[in-house]
Scaffold this motif. Sequence first.
Motif, PDB file in Angstrom:
ATOM      1  N   CYS A  12       0.729  -1.296   0.096  1.00 28.24           N
ATOM      2  CA  CYS A  12       0.014   0.068   0.032  1.00 28.24           C
ATOM      3  C   CYS A  12       0.778   1.328   0.124  1.00 28.24           C
ATOM      4  CB  CYS A  12      -1.031   0.022   1.051  1.00 28.24           C
ATOM      5  SG  CYS A  12      -2.370  -1.134   0.952  1.00 28.24           S
ATOM      6  N   HIS A  15       5.517   3.036  -4.271  1.00 34.53           N
ATOM      7  CA  HIS A  15       5.087   4.054  -5.237  1.00 34.53           C
ATOM      8  C   HIS A  15       6.521   3.762  -6.338  1.00 34.53           C
ATOM      9  CE1 HIS A  15       2.175   6.256  -3.120  1.00 34.53           C
ATOM     10  NE2 HIS A  15       2.738   5.984  -2.096  1.00 34.53           N
ATOM     11  N   SER A  20       0.978   4.237  -9.262  1.00 28.34           N
ATOM     12  CA  SER A  20       0.522   4.353  -8.028  1.00 28.34           C
ATOM     13  C   SER A  20      -0.092   5.698  -7.753  1.00 28.34           C
ATOM     14  CB  SER A  20       1.596   4.094  -7.237  1.00 28.34           C
ATOM     15  OG  SER A  20       2.769   5.267  -7.103  1.00 28.34           O
ATOM     16  N   ARG A  23      -4.080   5.617  -8.220  1.00 23.18           N
ATOM     17  CA  ARG A  23      -4.854   4.784  -7.628  1.00 23.18           C
ATOM     18  C   ARG A  23      -5.864   5.184  -6.533  1.00 23.18           C
ATOM     19  NH1 ARG A  23       0.017   1.592  -5.449  1.00 23.18           N
ATOM     20  NH2 ARG A  23       0.473   2.569  -3.487  1.00 23.18           N
ATOM     21  N   LYS A  25      -7.028   2.899  -4.342  1.00 21.57           N
ATOM     22  CA  LYS A  25      -6.341   1.959  -3.302  1.00 21.57           C
ATOM     23  C   LYS A  25      -5.737   0.876  -4.016  1.00 21.57           C
ATOM     24  CE  LYS A  25     -10.042   2.015   0.330  1.00 21.57           C
ATOM     25  NZ  LYS A  25     -11.441   1.423   0.834  1.00 21.57           N
ATOM     26  N   ALA A  26      -4.369   0.398  -3.288  1.00 19.42           N
ATOM     27  CA  ALA A  26      -3.771  -0.995  -3.883  1.00 19.42           C
ATOM     28  C   ALA A  26      -4.640  -2.084  -3.677  1.00 19.42           C
ATOM     29  CB  ALA A  26      -2.598  -0.936  -3.269  1.00 19.42           C
ATOM     30  N   ASP A  49     -10.045  -1.242  -7.496  1.00 17.88           N
ATOM     31  CA  ASP A  49      -9.460  -0.182  -6.943  1.00 17.88           C
ATOM     32  C   ASP A  49     -10.162   0.694  -6.179  1.00 17.88           C
ATOM     33  OD1 ASP A  49      -7.221   2.218  -7.633  1.00 17.88           O
ATOM     34  OD2 ASP A  49      -9.258   3.174  -8.180  1.00 17.88           O
ATOM     35  N   LYS A  84      -0.536  -5.028  -8.242  1.00 19.83           N
ATOM     36  CA  LYS A  84      -1.451  -4.634  -7.342  1.00 19.83           C
ATOM     37  C   LYS A  84      -2.217  -3.262  -7.498  1.00 19.83           C
ATOM     38  CE  LYS A  84       0.692  -8.476  -5.362  1.00 19.83           C
ATOM     39  NZ  LYS A  84       0.144  -9.669  -5.769  1.00 19.83           N
ATOM     40  N   THR A  85      -1.977  -2.634  -8.581  1.00 21.99           N
ATOM     41  CA  THR A  85      -2.518  -1.484  -8.714  1.00 21.99           C
ATOM     42  C   THR A  85      -3.214  -1.629 -10.060  1.00 21.99           C
ATOM     43  OG1 THR A  85      -0.791  -0.396  -7.335  1.00 21.99           O
ATOM     44  CG2 THR A  85      -1.813   1.274  -9.208  1.00 21.99           C
ATOM     45  N   ARG A  86      -4.233  -0.774 -10.162  1.00 23.00           N
ATOM     46  CA  ARG A  86      -5.255  -0.740 -11.584  1.00 23.00           C
ATOM     47  C   ARG A  86      -4.321   0.156 -12.457  1.00 23.00           C
ATOM     48  NH1 ARG A  86      -9.778   3.077 -13.343  1.00 23.00           N
ATOM     49  NH2 ARG A  86     -10.628   2.115 -15.132  1.00 23.00           N
ATOM     50  N   CYS A 101       6.220  -5.534  -9.392  1.00 25.49           N
ATOM     51  CA  CYS A 101       5.257  -6.103  -8.293  1.00 25.49           C
ATOM     52  C   CYS A 101       5.760  -7.568  -7.949  1.00 25.49           C
ATOM     53  CB  CYS A 101       3.888  -5.996  -8.759  1.00 25.49           C
ATOM     54  SG  CYS A 101       2.927  -5.056  -8.079  1.00 25.49           S
TER      55      CYS A 101
END
Length: 205
Positions: A12, A15, A20, A23, A25-26, A49, A84-86, A101
Amino acid sequence: MSALDELYQTICNCHKCEISKLRTKAVPGEGTEKAEIMFIGEAPGWHEDQQGRPFVGSAGQFLTQLIRSIGLEREQVYITNVIKTRPPDNRDPLPQEIANCKPYLERQIDIIKPKMIVTLGRYSMGMFMPGKSISQIHGTAVKKDGVLYFAMYHPAAALHQGSLRSVIQSDMLKIPALLDELKRQNETIQVQEPQKAEFEQLKLL
Ligand code: URA
């Protein structure tokens, strides 16, 4: 704090990628640390997200149904993504994003130690079974270091191409027997080891 919670905090606060900044949310992943099966998708979409949870949109609803079809609830497995990020506009993940990631996914596998890893879609498949074509290997498993890797089409594929729905459903139904067979093989190996030691001892006498 558990190892998984610590990892979630790291993710979370990560970056490493430009995305990042965009987003809400992660989306680290969710499920039980004791999961025997780990499902790995591609990347969070809009709903994921917003909520910080994997597979909660329409592809996620189908994945939940598929998990139930083999007698399990989402809480009994582990669900995560390659990244883990959109990515903006749900574009494909970039090679650098996947590389950034990768240590997080590796750590998740290391903590959970699943018996079976189910790859959902080609990005996830590419991490464990590089150079393969999903149309050729979906519904088949390979064993590496005692872990079973099973390739499936991404559940979203069924939303775009209706004919894949039944293919995905029948691939999913192969999982329980494969997992049972893996456990049986691992038990056989464990039983064989002490017998082998006894045999070695006899030879020495
Ligand atoms: N698609 C994915 O690959 N992952 C999600 O979490 C949601 C949709």
